[in-house]
Motif scaffolding. Sequence first.
Motif, PDB file in Angstrom:
ATOM      1  N   GLN A  88       3.908  21.194  -0.834  1.00 16.76           N
ATOM      2  CA  GLN A  88       2.916  21.011  -1.902  1.00 16.76           C
ATOM      3  C   GLN A  88       3.440  20.123  -3.025  1.00 16.76           C
ATOM      4  O   GLN A  88       2.712  19.248  -3.511  1.00 16.76           O
ATOM      5  N   PRO A  89       4.721  20.312  -3.467  1.00 14.71           N
ATOM      6  CA  PRO A  89       5.235  19.392  -4.505  1.00 14.71           C
ATOM      7  C   PRO A  89       5.248  17.935  -4.046  1.00 14.71           C
ATOM      8  O   PRO A  89       4.942  17.028  -4.826  1.00 14.71           O
ATOM      9  N   ALA A  90       5.586  17.707  -2.762  1.00 13.50           N
ATOM     10  CA  ALA A  90       5.612  16.323  -2.265  1.00 13.50           C
ATOM     11  C   ALA A  90       4.215  15.724  -2.258  1.00 13.50           C
ATOM     12  O   ALA A  90       4.021  14.553  -2.623  1.00 13.50           O
ATOM     13  N   LEU A  91       3.229  16.533  -1.881  1.00 11.89           N
ATOM     14  CA  LEU A  91       1.862  16.023  -1.867  1.00 11.89           C
ATOM     15  C   LEU A  91       1.354  15.788  -3.284  1.00 11.89           C
ATOM     16  O   LEU A  91       0.652  14.806  -3.552  1.00 11.89           O
ATOM     17  N   THR A  92       1.734  16.660  -4.201  1.00  7.61           N
ATOM     18  CA  THR A  92       1.343  16.469  -5.602  1.00  7.61           C
ATOM     19  C   THR A  92       1.881  15.146  -6.132  1.00  7.61           C
ATOM     20  O   THR A  92       1.178  14.375  -6.794  1.00  7.61           O
ATOM     21  N   GLN A  93       3.162  14.863  -5.818  1.00  5.30           N
ATOM     22  CA  GLN A  93       3.758  13.596  -6.250  1.00  5.30           C
ATOM     23  C   GLN A  93       3.080  12.408  -5.569  1.00  5.30           C
ATOM     24  O   GLN A  93       2.869  11.360  -6.196  1.00  5.30           O
ATOM     25  N   ALA A  94       2.750  12.579  -4.302  1.00  4.03           N
ATOM     26  CA  ALA A  94       2.103  11.488  -3.568  1.00  4.03           C
ATOM     27  C   ALA A  94       0.743  11.155  -4.175  1.00  4.03           C
ATOM     28  O   ALA A  94       0.397   9.983  -4.358  1.00  4.03           O
ATOM     29  N   LEU A 146       0.839  -1.191   0.000  1.00  2.00           N
ATOM     30  CA  LEU A 146       0.000   0.000   0.000  1.00  2.00           C
ATOM     31  C   LEU A 146       0.875   1.243   0.000  1.00  2.00           C
ATOM     32  O   LEU A 146       2.027   1.200   0.445  1.00  2.00           O
ATOM     33  N   PRO A 147       0.361   2.386  -0.474  1.00  2.94           N
ATOM     34  CA  PRO A 147       1.079   3.650  -0.296  1.00  2.94           C
ATOM     35  C   PRO A 147       1.256   3.938   1.184  1.00  2.94           C
ATOM     36  O   PRO A 147       0.506   3.433   2.029  1.00  2.94           O
ATOM     37  N   ASN A 148       2.253   4.771   1.514  1.00  8.54           N
ATOM     38  CA  ASN A 148       2.462   5.015   2.934  1.00  8.54           C
ATOM     39  C   ASN A 148       1.317   5.831   3.531  1.00  8.54           C
ATOM     40  O   ASN A 148       0.601   6.548   2.843  1.00  8.54           O
ATOM     41  N   LEU A 149       1.158   5.683   4.822  1.00  5.75           N
ATOM     42  CA  LEU A 149      -0.002   6.251   5.506  1.00  5.75           C
ATOM     43  C   LEU A 149      -0.015   7.777   5.460  1.00  5.75           C
ATOM     44  O   LEU A 149      -1.077   8.396   5.387  1.00  5.75           O
ATOM     45  N   ARG A 197       0.291   8.636  21.630  1.00  8.39           N
ATOM     46  CA  ARG A 197      -0.438   9.803  21.143  1.00  8.39           C
ATOM     47  C   ARG A 197      -1.164   9.464  19.838  1.00  8.39           C
ATOM     48  O   ARG A 197      -0.522   9.052  18.868  1.00  8.39           O
ATOM     49  N   PRO A 198      -2.458   9.667  19.784  1.00  6.71           N
ATOM     50  CA  PRO A 198      -3.220   9.264  18.596  1.00  6.71           C
ATOM     51  C   PRO A 198      -2.860  10.029  17.325  1.00  6.71           C
ATOM     52  O   PRO A 198      -3.068   9.519  16.230  1.00  6.71           O
ATOM     53  N   HIS A 199      -2.300  11.250  17.458  1.00  5.26           N
ATOM     54  CA  HIS A 199      -1.975  12.013  16.248  1.00  5.26           C
ATOM     55  C   HIS A 199      -0.823  11.389  15.460  1.00  5.26           C
ATOM     56  O   HIS A 199      -0.532  11.788  14.329  1.00  5.26           O
ATOM     57  N   LEU A 200      -0.171  10.367  16.029  1.00  3.37           N
ATOM     58  CA  LEU A 200       0.923   9.693  15.330  1.00  3.37           C
ATOM     59  C   LEU A 200       0.419   8.715  14.269  1.00  3.37           C
ATOM     60  O   LEU A 200       1.223   8.167  13.513  1.00  3.37           O
ATOM     61  N   ALA A 201      -0.878   8.494  14.196  1.00  6.48           N
ATOM     62  CA  ALA A 201      -1.425   7.459  13.306  1.00  6.48           C
ATOM     63  C   ALA A 201      -0.916   7.560  11.870  1.00  6.48           C
ATOM     64  O   ALA A 201      -0.438   6.569  11.303  1.00  6.48           O
ATOM     65  N   PRO A 202      -0.984   8.727  11.207  1.00  4.17           N
ATOM     66  CA  PRO A 202      -0.538   8.766   9.809  1.00  4.17           C
ATOM     67  C   PRO A 202       0.971   8.660   9.635  1.00  4.17           C
ATOM     68  O   PRO A 202       1.457   8.535   8.506  1.00  4.17           O
ATOM     69  N   LEU A 203       1.715   8.716  10.737  1.00  2.00           N
ATOM     70  CA  LEU A 203       3.172   8.648  10.655  1.00  2.00           C
ATOM     71  C   LEU A 203       3.696   7.229  10.818  1.00  2.00           C
ATOM     72  O   LEU A 203       4.897   6.992  10.689  1.00  2.00           O
ATOM     73  N   LEU A 204       2.820   6.298  11.124  1.00  6.09           N
ATOM     74  CA  LEU A 204       3.246   4.914  11.308  1.00  6.09           C
ATOM     75  C   LEU A 204       3.802   4.351  10.005  1.00  6.09           C
ATOM     76  O   LEU A 204       3.271   4.598   8.917  1.00  6.09           O
ATOM     77  N   SER A 205       4.852   3.579  10.128  1.00  5.98           N
ATOM     78  CA  SER A 205       5.501   2.966   8.966  1.00  5.98           C
ATOM     79  C   SER A 205       4.913   1.585   8.703  1.00  5.98           C
ATOM     80  O   SER A 205       4.780   0.769   9.619  1.00  5.98           O
ATOM     81  N   LEU A 206       4.584   1.321   7.443  1.00  3.94           N
ATOM     82  CA  LEU A 206       4.059  -0.004   7.097  1.00  3.94           C
ATOM     83  C   LEU A 206       5.099  -1.093   7.358  1.00  3.94           C
ATOM     84  O   LEU A 206       4.761  -2.207   7.761  1.00  3.94           O
TER      85      LEU A 206
END
Length: 388
Positions: free
Chosen positions: A37-43, A8-11, A93-102
Amino acid sequence: MDSALFDLPNLRHLNGLAAVVQTRHLSAAAARVGLSQPALTQAVAAIEARAGTQLFDRAGGGIAPLEPALLLAARVNGALAQLRRALEGVGARPHLAPLLSLAHLRGFIAAVDHEGLRGGARALGCSLSTVSRSCRDLEGMLGVRLLERTSAGLRPTRAANEFARLARLALVEIHQGFEDVALWRGEASGRLGIGCLPLAQGGLLPRALARFAAEYPRVSVRVVDGYYRTLAHELRHGGIDLILGALRGPDLPPDLVQERLFDDPLAVVARAGHPLAGRQGLTLGDLARHGWVMPRAGAPSRCYFERLMAQSPACALAPVETGAPSVLRGLLRASDRVALVSQSQVIEELEQGILVRLDLPLPGSARAIGIATRAGWRPGQPQARFLA
């Protein structure tokens, strides 16, 4: 372990896509998720390539989400909510959720599933140091202890087991999001996992699967049979989508829900040509002379059987206990034994005249038959169609 869950793409990038859907603006979404913004565009472009379709309309200088983006973002948001719940459960801390590594999650879940670092390394086909490093890095990021030293080596804590379960369910949700998009593209692929209790293995499930396969020929189906406790574990951990069979009462796990389909009566059955076949008004004494095949311990019908035996004369033959449908059918056909079974479990044999129902009244024997799923589960279209 299902490797597709980690393909999957990273979180963080998926979180960025969900932010673009919500804000409808790349710069605002990038600021929200901490990316340029460029990184998000590529993502977003990489996620579109993975999804096999355009997700946003970029005409007129804006960015508007198309239907597949809405489908995927809904799954991503659900998965992140599951991960936040998992983090809260271990005191992180719940805000770490999108930073978790697959990669870290993969190593940690393998260690949990296989009761330690060595078992996890064997399951993944990698070195012990690789799994150990994944777990240490995850602990360092979260700032909590996930593994504890025991006489058998490092093992997951109880809270860590629940963290791994919820993390796996989050990945299942994201994977379902990409399957939703594939279906939107006209590719009705994907998977359906069914836990099947013994009574559904006769006519009920085969007939339902035949209809389903005709409508969704490219959806792979996995049927797992076994005891309820084993199937409930599979369901709670995302290994299957549902359990089909007799509904449970007080022992239903709190994170599962049930839906009743119909009531199924018990029946006493025997082989065609049995000495008692066709006789009216049978008694327990008549049956006692031929011996029983009794339900296994823990089966819903076992309690009813034991109440019958409390009223029955002593049997000439010791009962044979089995929960295996093939053994039950084979034993009935090869002997004069009788069995107390769910009528739907042997419906095919009754219709074909291989077995016959004996005339013994069984008041109050009907059981609720239905489906168990995870609370809050949102099925994809193929799963929803199977349930319809």
